[in-house]
Design an enzyme around this catalytic site. Structure first.
Site, PDB file in Angstrom:
ATOM      1  CG  ASP A 187      -1.834   1.212   1.271  1.00 41.27           C
ATOM      2  OD1 ASP A 187      -1.930   1.919   0.254  1.00 41.27           O
ATOM      3  OD2 ASP A 187      -2.443   1.453   2.333  1.00 41.27           O
ATOM      4  CG  HIS A 188       4.437   2.037  -1.195  1.00 39.59           C
ATOM      5  ND1 HIS A 188       5.763   2.294  -1.398  1.00 39.59           N
ATOM      6  CD2 HIS A 188       4.380   1.268  -0.082  1.00 39.59           C
ATOM      7  CE1 HIS A 188       6.493   1.700  -0.466  1.00 39.59           C
ATOM      8  NE2 HIS A 188       5.661   1.072   0.344  1.00 39.59           N
ATOM      9  N   GLY A 236      11.245  -4.967  14.602  1.00 37.12           N
ATOM     10  CA  GLY A 236      11.850  -4.787  15.921  1.00 37.12           C
ATOM     11  C   GLY A 236      11.283  -5.739  16.948  1.00 37.12           C
ATOM     12  CD  GLU A 258       7.142   2.607   4.541  1.00 34.63           C
ATOM     13  OE1 GLU A 258       6.165   2.969   3.850  1.00 34.63           O
ATOM     14  OE2 GLU A 258       7.417   1.425   4.777  1.00 34.63           O
ATOM     15  CB  VAL A 262      10.245  -3.505  21.677  1.00 32.11           C
ATOM     16  CG1 VAL A 262       9.176  -2.873  22.564  1.00 32.11           C
ATOM     17  CG2 VAL A 262      11.569  -3.617  22.444  1.00 32.11           C
TER      18      VAL A 262
END
Length: 323
Positions: A29-30, A169, A98, A171
Site C-alpha cells: 500500500d504505497h 523490531g 513511511e 519490542v
C-alpha cells in the site's frame, strides 16, 4: 509490488503465479514508488479486489498504514468489504508507515515511538469496529490520536479478517503478539528473524492465547535471473531498498530516495537479500526461513521478467520445499 507494475499487469501476474503453484498474494500500500525507476503506485484495495476475483488463494495487505493518509475506520471498512466478498481469504496487514506515503496529507511526521503508538491505537479502533459490527452494535473511540463517533460497519463478514502487524523490531513484535493475530516481517539474517518470531510468541503466550491461533508471515525479497550478472543488475536498478542499511521511514520523495540509491554497491546486498542465478540457493534460504517458523512466505523477485521467474521457481524451487 505495486510500485513496480501497472495494476492490470499485477493482477495478471497474481493469476499466472497461482496457476503455477503459488497459493496467495500480498500487495503493498504505497502512494508513491520508492524510486522513479519503479514507476507505479496503484491503490491497493482496487488491485486486491481484482486479484481476488481471478484467484482462489490468500489476499493480504503487506502493509497498510491507517494512521495518517487514511483513518482506521476507512481501512476497517475496506478490509471488512474485501473479507465479505471473499470469505476466509483476506487478512489485514498493518504497519506504522513511511513518510514517503503518509506525509502527503501535510500532517506532522513524528518520531518512530509515536508512529508505533498510533499504529496500535489504530488497531484498537479497527478491532472495536470489527467486534461491534459483528455483534450488531455501534462503537466509539476517543484516544490520544484518533476519534470515532458512534458507528458501525454495515457490511461485515461473519468472521473478521485476521489482523497482522508489520515489524522489524523485537519490542514491537512482542507487543503485536499480545494484541493481534499475527506478525509480518521482511527478510533479514536468520538469527534476527528467530529473535523476532520468538518475541512474538512470547507476547502471544502472555495474552493467554494458543500459538496455533496466530500466524507469522515473511516477505522475502530476492533477485533471481538466468545469470548472476543480470540478477545483480536487476537488484541495483529495481530494488536498491534491500541494500540500504539505514531507516527509510523519513524519506519523503522518490527523487530523494533515488539519490541515496546511487550509493548502493553490490556488496551491500550481502546478508540482506539473496542475489543469485542458482535456484537451489534460493530454495535453501526459503527452506531455512520456513524451518524457523514462518507460516507463509511471500516472494518478491527484483527482475522485470516475472513470468520467467515464476516458471523457474515453479519447476525447481516450490516442489522441493518441505514443511
Amino acid at each position: 509490488m505495486l510500485e513496480r507494475f501497472p495494476p492490470r499487469e499485477a493482477v495478471e501476474l497474481a493469476e499466472y503465479a497461482e496457476g503455477r503453484g503459488f497459493s496467495g498474494v500480498m500487495a503493498t500500500d504505497h502512494f508513491q514508488p520508492w524510486t522513479p525507476t519503479q514507476g507505479q503506485s496503484s491503490f491497493v484495495w482496487n488491485v486486491l479486489t481484482a486479484a481476488a476475483e481471478r484467484t482462489r488463494g490468500d489476499i493480504g495487505t503487506g502493509a497498510t498504514a491507517p494512521t495518517f493518509r487514511m483513518h482506521p475506520a476507512v481501512v476497517a471498512q475496506a478490509s471488512a468489504t474485501l473479507a465479505a466478498m471473499y470469505p476466509g481469504r483476506h487478512w489485514l496487514g498493518i504497519g506504522s508507515g513511511e513518510a514517503l506515503n503518509e506525509h502527503i496529507t501535510g500532517q506532522y511526521w513524528p518520531e518512530a515511538p509515536e508512529r508505533i503508538n498510533r499504529m496500535f491505537e489504530a488497531v484498537e479502533v479497527i478491532q472495536k469496529l470489527f467486534a461491534g459490527s459483528r455483534a450488531g452494535r455501534d462503537v466509539k473511540h476517543a484516544g490520544t490520536h484518533f476519534k470515532l463517533e458512534s458507528s458501525r460497519l454495515w457490511t461485515m463478514p461473519a468472521e473478521a479478517p485476521p489482523i497482522l502487524i508489520a515489524t522489524a523490531g523485537p519490542v514491537t513484535a512482542k507487543r503485536a503478539g499480545r494484541h493481534v493475530d499475527g506478525m509480518i516481517t521482511v527478510g533479514a539474517p536468520l538469527d534476527r528473524l528467530a529473535t523476532l518470531f520468538s518475541r512474538f510468541d512470547e507476547g502471544v503466550r502472555e495474552s493467554g492465547r494458543d500459538l496455533d491461533s496466530t500466524s507469522k508471515v515473511l516477505q522475502l525479497h530476492l533477485s533471481w535471473a538466468p545469470t548472476d550478472e543480470e540478477a545483480m543488475a536487476n537488484a541495483l536498478r529495481e530494488w536498491p531498498n534491500a541494500a540500504m542499511r539505514f531507516s527509510r521511514s523519513d524519506i519523503r520523495s522518490p527523487f530523494e530516495f533515488e539519490q541515496l540509491a546511487r550509493l548502493v554497491r553490490p556488496e551491500d546486498f550481502e546478508g540482506r537479500m539473496l542475489v543469485s542465478s542458482d535456484p537451489d540457493a534460493h530454495r535453501a534460504l526459503i527452506q531455512r526461513v520456513a524451518d524457523l517458523g514462518a507460516d507463509r512466505i511471500y516472494l518478491h523477485n527484483a527482475g522485470r521478467d516475472q513470468r520467467g521467474w515464476i516458471d523457474e521457481f515453479s519447476r525447481s524451487v516450490l516442489p522441493a520445499l518441505t514443511r
